[in-house]
Design an enzyme around this catalytic site. Structure first.
Site, PDB file in Angstrom:
ATOM      1  CB  SER A  89      -7.596  -0.167   8.958  1.00 38.81           C
ATOM      2  OG  SER A  89      -8.537   0.853   9.162  1.00 38.81           O
ATOM      3  CG  ASP A 144     -12.224   5.361   7.513  1.00 37.75           C
ATOM      4  OD1 ASP A 144     -12.822   6.441   7.406  1.00 37.75           O
ATOM      5  OD2 ASP A 144     -11.267   5.186   8.298  1.00 37.75           O
ATOM      6  CD  GLU A 191     -11.862  -0.128   8.595  1.00 37.53           C
ATOM      7  OE1 GLU A 191     -10.713  -0.483   8.946  1.00 37.53           O
ATOM      8  OE2 GLU A 191     -12.259   1.024   8.717  1.00 37.53           O
ATOM      9  CB  SER A 193      -0.857  -0.037   1.273  1.00 37.61           C
ATOM     10  OG  SER A 193      -1.441   1.211   1.536  1.00 37.61           O
ATOM     11  N   GLY A 223      -1.789   3.566  10.130  1.00 41.09           N
ATOM     12  CA  GLY A 223      -2.135   4.072  11.463  1.00 41.09           C
ATOM     13  C   GLY A 223      -1.974   5.571  11.602  1.00 41.09           C
ATOM     14  CB  SER A 224      -1.063   8.210   9.525  1.00 39.73           C
ATOM     15  OG  SER A 224       0.149   7.552   9.743  1.00 39.73           O
ATOM     16  N   GLY A 225      -4.502   7.860  10.365  1.00 39.42           N
ATOM     17  CA  GLY A 225      -5.772   8.571  10.192  1.00 39.42           C
ATOM     18  C   GLY A 225      -6.188   8.747   8.752  1.00 39.42           C
TER      19      GLY A 225
HETATM   20  N1  ADP Z   1       0.066  -1.732   4.257  1.00 36.28           N
HETATM   21  C1  ADP Z   1      -0.432  -2.475   5.241  1.00 36.28           C
HETATM   22  N2  ADP Z   1       0.103  -3.675   5.535  1.00 36.28           N
HETATM   23  C2  ADP Z   1      -0.393  -4.409   6.545  1.00 36.28           C
HETATM   24  N3  ADP Z   1      -1.410  -4.037   7.353  1.00 36.28           N
HETATM   25  C3  ADP Z   1      -1.983  -2.854   7.118  1.00 36.28           C
HETATM   26  C4  ADP Z   1      -1.539  -2.016   6.050  1.00 36.28           C
HETATM   27  N4  ADP Z   1      -2.290  -0.907   6.037  1.00 36.28           N
HETATM   28  C5  ADP Z   1      -3.169  -1.037   7.075  1.00 36.28           C
HETATM   29  N5  ADP Z   1      -3.000  -2.192   7.727  1.00 36.28           N
HETATM   30  C6  ADP Z   1      -3.802  -2.644   8.911  1.00 36.28           C
HETATM   31  O1  ADP Z   1      -4.527  -1.518   9.421  1.00 36.28           O
HETATM   32  C7  ADP Z   1      -4.093  -1.170  10.757  1.00 36.28           C
HETATM   33  C8  ADP Z   1      -4.067   0.344  10.921  1.00 36.28           C
HETATM   34  O2  ADP Z   1      -5.379   0.793  10.993  1.00 36.28           O
HETATM   35  P1  ADP Z   1      -5.853   2.010  11.871  1.00 36.28           P
HETATM   36  O3  ADP Z   1      -5.313   1.923  13.247  1.00 36.28           O
HETATM   37  O4  ADP Z   1      -7.313   2.083  11.709  1.00 36.28           O
HETATM   38  O5  ADP Z   1      -5.175   3.277  11.181  1.00 36.28           O
HETATM   39  P2  ADP Z   1      -5.539   3.978   9.798  1.00 36.28           P
HETATM   40  O6  ADP Z   1      -6.711   3.290   9.226  1.00 36.28           O
HETATM   41  O7  ADP Z   1      -5.829   5.397  10.184  1.00 36.28           O
HETATM   42  O8  ADP Z   1      -4.315   3.912   8.969  1.00 36.28           O
HETATM   43  C9  ADP Z   1      -2.708  -1.798  10.872  1.00 36.28           C
HETATM   44  O9  ADP Z   1      -2.374  -2.067  12.229  1.00 36.28           O
HETATM   45  C10 ADP Z   1      -2.877  -3.082  10.048  1.00 36.28           C
HETATM   46  O10 ADP Z   1      -3.563  -4.057  10.792  1.00 36.28           O
HETATM   47  C1  PMV Z   2     -12.844   8.062  13.349  1.00 32.55           C
HETATM   48  C2  PMV Z   2     -13.524   7.236  12.297  1.00 32.55           C
HETATM   49  O1  PMV Z   2     -14.546   8.010  11.681  1.00 32.55           O
HETATM   50  C3  PMV Z   2     -12.608   6.831  11.178  1.00 32.55           C
HETATM   51  C4  PMV Z   2     -11.323   6.211  11.629  1.00 32.55           C
HETATM   52  O2  PMV Z   2     -10.380   6.343  10.598  1.00 32.55           O
HETATM   53  P1  PMV Z   2      -8.829   5.979  10.819  1.00 32.55           P
HETATM   54  O3  PMV Z   2      -8.777   4.517  11.093  1.00 32.55           O
HETATM   55  O4  PMV Z   2      -8.340   6.788  11.970  1.00 32.55           O
HETATM   56  O5  PMV Z   2      -8.161   6.340   9.519  1.00 32.55           O
HETATM   57  C5  PMV Z   2     -14.140   6.059  13.003  1.00 32.55           C
HETATM   58  C6  PMV Z   2     -15.288   5.445  12.276  1.00 32.55           C
HETATM   59  O6  PMV Z   2     -16.065   6.140  11.601  1.00 32.55           O
HETATM   60  O7  PMV Z   2     -15.420   4.253  12.432  1.00 32.55           O
HETATM   61 MG    MG Z   3      -8.552   2.727  10.170  1.00 34.01          MG
END
Ligand code: ADP
Ligand code: PMV
Ligand code: MG
Length: 347
Positions: free
Chosen positions: A107, A164, A153, A96, A101-103
């Site tokens: 995921s 998302d 999710e 990807s 994990g940066s918002g």
């Molecule tokens: N490129 C990737 N490779 C493996 N797992 C991933 C990858 N991108 C996302 N994930 C999964 O999504 C999780 C992060 O999701 P989350 O905490 O919701 O943060 P966000 O959705 O904001 O990036 C990771 O811990 C992993 O389980």
């Molecule tokens: C904060 C929220 O709106 C999205 C979470 O997004 P992220 O995993 O922080 O990128 C939570 C949700 O709608 O489930």
């Molecule tokens: Mg997420």
């Protein structure tokens, strides 16, 4: 993402961005998750009582403590794979471009890409495996794909709203309320600066924290959520209104900026801002620019509206100042394509 069947009776998951590879003998997966063998891939469901068995399959991998956040993502993979493809040996490679994990919804992108690729190789969708290049899905296939991604999710986040994965599936802009989605398009392109504070955070914990606060202060938080709803409705009306002429563009952008500012204030009320986010807000405000956190907050990324008439010089200055704080910046347009599949990518 790439699937192949040439292998030694194992199901392998390669996470390229993290330089990690996991492997399970497929017979073992079948033995442990046997009940889900009967799952119909046209009917997305949650693991329910199989959750602990999924967790056990992942615990055995001994994922390094520093990367333990990945465990739920690996569980989501196992669930989606076995429900959609059954118990066939395969190698799945995932890569990807999104920071994890940066918002920015990495995921959801992960769950949508996995569901899309797995369904594309099932009999439930009608994509043409012999066709060169990227291809989309039909409407009912997108609904199915989005519902499977939502199941993924849920495994990663606990109780996601589904916004998302819905945006990842359909692309562009979505108005989303209690699972009901309306696809919308902006009459004007919106440009945003994305600043990654690089402060790690956990969506599941942040969302759970908001629920706890809502239990402690029910009436206050009900008002906060209602104000957020009003902001979303107003934004949706503004961005869909007929394209403003050149003079009115500034007025349009000022309205969007003001709504972003109020939204950020309410997110702070919910307890999901962070010192690093506040630093970005203060820095961009020096240049009269409005910012708000994105995703679940707590660190991660911040969006800053870049008005059409803003000079490139100011953009360069604000980026330089943010980068001097150790943050990472990139410019993005709003709206993009949804999920597509391609059968001939070489990795
Ligand atoms: N490129 C990737 N490779 C493996 N797992 C991933 C990858 N991108 C996302 N994930 C999964 O999504 C999780 C992060 O999701 P989350 O905490 O919701 O943060 P966000 O959705 O904001 O990036 C990771 O811990 C992993 O389980
Ligand atoms: C904060 C929220 O709106 C999205 C979470 O997004 P992220 O995993 O922080 O990128 C939570 C949700 O709608 O489930
Ligand atoms: Mg997420």
């Amino acid at each position: 993402m790439d699937l192949d069947s040439e292998n030694d009776g194992n199901l392998k998951l390669q996470l390229k961005d993290l330089s990690l590879q996991f492997s399970w003998p497929i017979e073992k997966v079948k033995e442990v998750l046997g009940e889900s063998n009967n799952v119909d891939c046209s009917k997305p469901i949650s693991p329910g009582s199989l959750s602990s068995k999924l967790q056990a399959l992942v615990e055995e991998l001994n994922i390094p403590e520093a990367k333990i956040g990945l465990a739920s993502g690996v569980e989501a993979f196992l669930w989606l794979y076995t429900c959609i493809q059954g118990f066939k040996p395969a190698t799945v490679i995932f890569a990807s471009e999104l920071p994890i994990g940066s918002g920015l919804g990495s995921s959801a992108a992960y769950c949508v890409a996995l569901s899309g690729a797995l369904l594309a190789l099932s009999s439930s969708v009608k994509v043409d495996v012999s066709q060169q290049g990227w291809q989309g899905f039909e409407d009912d296939e997108l609904t199915l794909l989005n519902n499977w991604a939502f199941e993924g999710e849920k495994i990663i986040h606990g109780r996601p709203s589904g916004i998302d994965n819905t945006v990842s599936t359909y692309g562009n802009m979505i108005k989303f309320k209690s699972g009901n989605l309306t696809r919308i398009t902006s009459s004007l392109p919106l440009r945003m600066l994305i600043t990654n504070t690089k402060v790690g955070r956990n969506t599941k914990a942040l969302v759970a924290g908001v629920s706890e606060r809502a239990k402690r202060h029910h009436d206050v938080m009900t008002s906060v959520f209602s104000a957020v709803d009003s902001i979303s409705n107003e934004l949706s009306e503004i961005i869909q209104s007929p394209a403003p002429n050149d003079l009115a563009v500034t007025e349009f952008e000022e309205k969007v900026g003001e709504l972003m500012e109020m939204n950020q204030g309410l997110l702070q009320c919910m307890g999901v801002s962070h010192a690093s986010i506040e630093t970005v807000l203060r820095t961009t405000l020096k240049y009269k620019l409005t910012s708000k956190l994105t995703g679940a907050g707590g660190g991660g990324c911040v969006l800053t509206l870049l008005p059409t008439l803003l000079s490139a010089n100011v953009v360069d200055k604000v980026i330089a100042e943010l980068e001097s704080c150790g943050f990472q910046c990139l410019i993005a347009g709003i709206g993009g394509k949804g999920v597509q599949v391609c059968f001939n990518i070489s990795s």
